[in-house]
Design an enzyme around this catalytic site. Sequence first.
Site, mmCIF file in Angstrom:
data_model
loop_
_atom_site.group_PDB
_atom_site.id
_atom_site.type_symbol
_atom_site.label_atom_id
_atom_site.label_comp_id
_atom_site.label_asym_id
_atom_site.label_seq_id
_atom_site.Cartn_x
_atom_site.Cartn_y
_atom_site.Cartn_z
ATOM 1 C CB VAL A 1 -0.935 -0.009 1.226
ATOM 2 C CG1 VAL A 1 -1.795 1.244 1.256
ATOM 3 C CG2 VAL A 1 -1.821 -1.255 1.216
ATOM 4 N N PRO A 2 1.197 1.765 -1.177
ATOM 5 C CG PRO A 2 1.058 2.524 -3.379
ATOM 6 C CD PRO A 2 0.427 1.569 -2.397
ATOM 7 C CB CYS A 3 2.153 5.236 2.708
ATOM 8 S SG CYS A 3 3.366 4.153 3.452
ATOM 9 C CG HIS A 4 6.747 4.502 -1.437
ATOM 10 N ND1 HIS A 4 6.041 3.311 -1.289
ATOM 11 C CD2 HIS A 4 7.133 4.554 -2.730
ATOM 12 C CE1 HIS A 4 6.025 2.682 -2.446
ATOM 13 N NE2 HIS A 4 6.674 3.416 -3.338
#
Length: 178
Positions: free
Chosen positions: A136-139
Amino acid sequence: MRPHPLTMATQVQTYVPPSDVALGPMVIGASEKGLIWLGFMSDDTPPGVAAGAEPGPYTRRCADQLDDYFAGQRETFDLTLTPDGTPFQQRVWQALADIPYGETRSYRDIATAIGAPNAVRAVGAANGRNPLALIVPCHRVIGSNGTLTGYAGGMARKAWLLEHESRHSMTPEFALRG
C-alpha cells in the site's frame, strides 16, 4: 491504543532485500486470512513478536513479490491483504493502493479522492499508520508543493523507493503530481 499488528500474526518472516537495495531488513506478518503487516525492522518492532510464528504461504508469497519489485520486474502486488484499521483508514489505504507505480499524489489529492477534501491532516495520520509499506504505497504521497514529506520508514527510504520506481517505471515519464 491498538496493539501492534505483528502481535496478532500467525505467520512472521524477516525479509532482507537484495544487497543493492539500501533499505534494510523488513518484517512480513500475516494472519490465517492474509497479510496484516509489512514494515521496516526498527526499534519499535515489538520484541518477541508472534513468538512461535513461522513463515507461511502469505509471507512467502509476499517475499517472492518483493524480490520481483526490487528487481524492477513488478509494479503491482497480487496479495491477500487484511490490515486492521478504522473505516476511514481503510478508505485512505485503498486510495493509496490506487496510486500507479511511478506516480505520486499529494495528501490533498488523497483527501479529495476519498470524498473528504477538508481531511488532509487526517489523511496524513492514516497514511502514517499504514501497516503495509510498499504494498500500500504510502511512499508515493508527497506534499502539495511537490516536496517529499514524512515517511514512517524514514525520508532516505522514501527517496530511494521513489527513485527506484522512477528508474523502473514502464510509464514514459515519472509523474510528480501535487
